[in-house]
Structures are given as C-alpha cells and as structure tokens.
Design a protein around this motif. Structure first.
Motif, PDB file in Angstrom:
ATOM      1  N   VAL A  49      28.932  37.770  56.800  1.00 46.51           N
ATOM      2  CA  VAL A  49      28.353  36.433  56.965  1.00 46.51           C
ATOM      3  C   VAL A  49      27.424  36.147  55.790  1.00 46.51           C
ATOM      4  O   VAL A  49      26.537  36.941  55.481  1.00 46.51           O
ATOM      5  N   ASP A  50      27.621  35.010  55.118  1.00 47.70           N
ATOM      6  CA  ASP A  50      26.826  34.702  53.928  1.00 47.70           C
ATOM      7  C   ASP A  50      25.522  33.997  54.297  1.00 47.70           C
ATOM      8  O   ASP A  50      25.200  33.835  55.476  1.00 47.70           O
ATOM      9  N   TRP A  51      24.759  33.569  53.282  1.00 51.11           N
ATOM     10  CA  TRP A  51      23.438  33.004  53.504  1.00 51.11           C
ATOM     11  C   TRP A  51      23.483  31.659  54.242  1.00 51.11           C
ATOM     12  O   TRP A  51      22.484  31.201  54.778  1.00 51.11           O
ATOM     13  N   ARG A  52      24.666  31.045  54.305  1.00 44.13           N
ATOM     14  CA  ARG A  52      24.821  29.774  55.019  1.00 44.13           C
ATOM     15  C   ARG A  52      25.272  29.984  56.462  1.00 44.13           C
ATOM     16  O   ARG A  52      25.483  29.017  57.193  1.00 44.13           O
ATOM     17  N   GLY A  53      25.476  31.257  56.840  1.00 44.21           N
ATOM     18  CA  GLY A  53      25.977  31.545  58.173  1.00 44.21           C
ATOM     19  C   GLY A  53      27.480  31.444  58.266  1.00 44.21           C
ATOM     20  O   GLY A  53      28.039  31.457  59.373  1.00 44.21           O
ATOM     21  N   ARG A  54      28.157  31.353  57.138  1.00 44.24           N
ATOM     22  CA  ARG A  54      29.610  31.229  57.115  1.00 44.24           C
ATOM     23  C   ARG A  54      30.249  32.588  56.860  1.00 44.24           C
ATOM     24  O   ARG A  54      29.711  33.416  56.129  1.00 44.24           O
ATOM     25  N   SER A  55      31.408  32.787  57.447  1.00 43.35           N
ATOM     26  CA  SER A  55      32.127  34.054  57.266  1.00 43.35           C
ATOM     27  C   SER A  55      32.794  34.096  55.900  1.00 43.35           C
ATOM     28  O   SER A  55      33.429  33.127  55.468  1.00 43.35           O
ATOM     29  N   TYR A  56      32.599  35.206  55.221  1.00 43.72           N
ATOM     30  CA  TYR A  56      33.262  35.476  53.940  1.00 43.72           C
ATOM     31  C   TYR A  56      34.075  36.750  54.131  1.00 43.72           C
ATOM     32  O   TYR A  56      33.596  37.725  54.715  1.00 43.72           O
ATOM     33  N   PHE A  57      35.316  36.732  53.680  1.00 42.99           N
ATOM     34  CA  PHE A  57      36.193  37.884  53.839  1.00 42.99           C
ATOM     35  C   PHE A  57      36.478  38.494  52.468  1.00 42.99           C
ATOM     36  O   PHE A  57      37.152  37.878  51.637  1.00 42.99           O
ATOM     37  N   ALA A  58      35.937  39.684  52.233  1.00 41.89           N
ATOM     38  CA  ALA A  58      36.238  40.410  50.998  1.00 41.89           C
ATOM     39  C   ALA A  58      37.634  41.005  51.110  1.00 41.89           C
ATOM     40  O   ALA A  58      38.090  41.356  52.205  1.00 41.89           O
ATOM     41  N   ASP A  59      38.322  41.137  49.981  1.00 45.66           N
ATOM     42  CA  ASP A  59      39.669  41.723  50.008  1.00 45.66           C
ATOM     43  C   ASP A  59      39.639  43.107  50.644  1.00 45.66           C
ATOM     44  O   ASP A  59      40.488  43.436  51.477  1.00 45.66           O
ATOM     45  N   PHE A  60      38.665  43.925  50.239  1.00 48.86           N
ATOM     46  CA  PHE A  60      38.496  45.259  50.822  1.00 48.86           C
ATOM     47  C   PHE A  60      37.020  45.624  50.852  1.00 48.86           C
ATOM     48  O   PHE A  60      36.247  45.191  49.994  1.00 48.86           O
ATOM     49  N   MET A 101      21.905  42.215  50.439  1.00 50.14           N
ATOM     50  CA  MET A 101      22.251  42.787  51.738  1.00 50.14           C
ATOM     51  C   MET A 101      22.751  44.231  51.630  1.00 50.14           C
ATOM     52  O   MET A 101      23.155  44.824  52.623  1.00 50.14           O
ATOM     53  N   GLY A 102      22.725  44.785  50.411  1.00 50.19           N
ATOM     54  CA  GLY A 102      23.091  46.182  50.226  1.00 50.19           C
ATOM     55  C   GLY A 102      24.520  46.418  49.806  1.00 50.19           C
ATOM     56  O   GLY A 102      24.960  47.569  49.702  1.00 50.19           O
ATOM     57  N   TYR A 103      25.275  45.343  49.538  1.00 50.38           N
ATOM     58  CA  TYR A 103      26.659  45.485  49.093  1.00 50.38           C
ATOM     59  C   TYR A 103      26.730  45.421  47.569  1.00 50.38           C
ATOM     60  O   TYR A 103      25.937  44.741  46.922  1.00 50.38           O
ATOM     61  N   GLN A 104      27.705  46.124  47.020  1.00 51.06           N
ATOM     62  CA  GLN A 104      28.026  45.996  45.601  1.00 51.06           C
ATOM     63  C   GLN A 104      29.444  45.449  45.503  1.00 51.06           C
ATOM     64  O   GLN A 104      30.361  45.976  46.135  1.00 51.06           O
ATOM     65  N   VAL A 105      29.629  44.393  44.732  1.00 49.39           N
ATOM     66  CA  VAL A 105      30.926  43.753  44.593  1.00 49.39           C
ATOM     67  C   VAL A 105      31.573  44.200  43.286  1.00 49.39           C
ATOM     68  O   VAL A 105      30.980  44.050  42.211  1.00 49.39           O
ATOM     69  N   LEU A 106      32.779  44.766  43.388  1.00 49.21           N
ATOM     70  CA  LEU A 106      33.553  45.163  42.223  1.00 49.21           C
ATOM     71  C   LEU A 106      34.796  44.284  42.155  1.00 49.21           C
ATOM     72  O   LEU A 106      35.596  44.270  43.094  1.00 49.21           O
ATOM     73  N   SER A 107      34.935  43.526  41.079  1.00 48.03           N
ATOM     74  CA  SER A 107      36.050  42.593  40.941  1.00 48.03           C
ATOM     75  C   SER A 107      37.051  43.104  39.914  1.00 48.03           C
ATOM     76  O   SER A 107      36.676  43.599  38.846  1.00 48.03           O
ATOM     77  N   PHE A 108      38.339  42.973  40.251  1.00 45.05           N
ATOM     78  CA  PHE A 108      39.427  43.367  39.357  1.00 45.05           C
ATOM     79  C   PHE A 108      40.332  42.163  39.126  1.00 45.05           C
ATOM     80  O   PHE A 108      40.667  41.441  40.071  1.00 45.05           O
ATOM     81  N   ALA A 109      40.716  41.955  37.871  1.00 44.25           N
ATOM     82  CA  ALA A 109      41.638  40.868  37.554  1.00 44.25           C
ATOM     83  C   ALA A 109      43.043  41.236  38.031  1.00 44.25           C
ATOM     84  O   ALA A 109      43.492  42.373  37.860  1.00 44.25           O
TER      85      ALA A 109
END
Length: 203
Positions: A49-60, A101-109
């Motif tokens: 859940v993001d700062w707006r209260g909306r659900s965000y779905f990470a790929d993994f 929030m303690g997450y690290q985001v790793l993005s791959f092209a």
C-alpha cells in the motif's frame, strides 16, 4: 504459482492471474533460476500500500527474513515512451516511499532480461551478496577462499591473479594455487578468450 494462487483471493488473486506475464516469466527463466536455482521466499505480484492508501503490485518481492527487496521488470514503452509527467512523478514518489518503509526496489530493463541476462545475473548477484550470510569457515584455507570470493563479487565478478595478490599482499604463486582450487570447486573459471592474462570470472 499454484501455491500463491490458492493462498490469495479477490483482487490479489486476480492481479496475479493478469499481471504475471511474459516479462515476469522471462525474468524467472533467464535471471532468477540460473542464479538461485529455487523460488524460496520469492513472491510474484506482491502487494504494497503506497502513501495514498492505494495498492501497488511489485513484479516480485524477495523476503528472506528481515530483507525486503522488490523487483521490477520495466519495458521501454510503458515506463518511458508512454509515461506522462504525473505517472513519472508518482513512480519516483512511490520508490522513495517504499525506501522509507524498508523496501529496496531493483529495476531491470526488459531488453536486458531478454537479450543480456548475464548482465542482470551479475548485477543481481552483487545486490544479493550484501545481505547473504555464510557459515564460518572451518580452516584458514576456507577463510581465504571466502575472502577471495567476496573480493571477486566486489570487482563485478571477474579478477586477475595480480589483483588478488596486490589486495591481500600474497605471493603470486600462492594466489595461482588458490584460484586453481576455486576453479576446481566450480566457484570460478578461467576465461578462455583472455587466458594469456589469466582473467578469472564467477560461474
């Protein structure tokens, strides 16, 4: 997938059915499985859940204990060409919020996952190596091997015997024996195309 589908319901289950597509499967096939060899602690279409209260779905999400890593496989069209200013701002704000929030985001092209998976594997190995714990070595030889492998990871996965000798202040002959032993164990291999200069790389 069956395990995750049966453990979910409603929109979370629907998102998994719709969202786990070609790019995500390619990441598992080309990058994750060759590096890890299992799917332990890996969660597809992970809801936050993001700062707006909306659900965000990470790929993994990779959640082994206290470590919280999120992986995104980003195609050029959806994340660059077709993104307007508001979507761009929201994406940056979300990544900052997730960091807090303690997450690290790793993005791959997507193009790298498809065409250059070895690069993705190397980068992912470097990222995960910061958090991996290892059993204490039983001997001085094992300790030295572990330290050399830690050094190799820090050098983006490849080194020369001279690099090791200089860094650890070791005799070059001792280093060659050490690297040969790591090759026999399957931890390193000698790159054939640069055999003359003795460049070693990680498997």
């Amino acid at each position: 997938m069956e395990h995750h589908l049966t453990a979910r319901s409603g929109e979370r289950q629907g998102r998994l059915k719709r969202g786990h597509g070609h790019a995500e499967q390619l990441f598992l096939h080309n990058v994750w499985w060759p590096l890890r060899g299992d799917f332990a602690d890996l969660h597809p279409e992970y809801e936050v859940v993001d700062w707006r209260g909306r659900s965000y779905f990470a790929d993994f999400a990779y959640l082994p204990g206290p470590l919280k890593l999120l992986f995104e496989i980003k195609g050029y069209a959806a994340h660059v060409r077709d993104m307007d200013r508001q979507k761009y701002s929201n994406e940056l704000n979300r990544e900052t919020f997730l960091y807090r929030m303690g997450y690290q985001v790793l993005s791959f092209a997507y193009d790298d996952v498809e065409q250059r998976p070895d690069l993705c594997i190397t980068l992912l190995r470097l990222a995960l190596s910061r958090h991996q714990t290892i059993k204490a070595p039983d001997s001085r030889v094992q300790l030295m091997e572990k330290e050399v492998m830690r050094f190799v990871v820090g050098q983006a996965g490849s080194i020369r015997p001279k690099d090791v000798a200089d860094f650890f202040a070791l005799n070059p002959r001792r280093v060659r024996m050490l690297l040969s032993g790591l090759c026999e164990k399957g931890w390193l291999y000698l790159l054939k195309e640069v055999k003359e200069c003795g460049m070693y790389s990680m498997n």
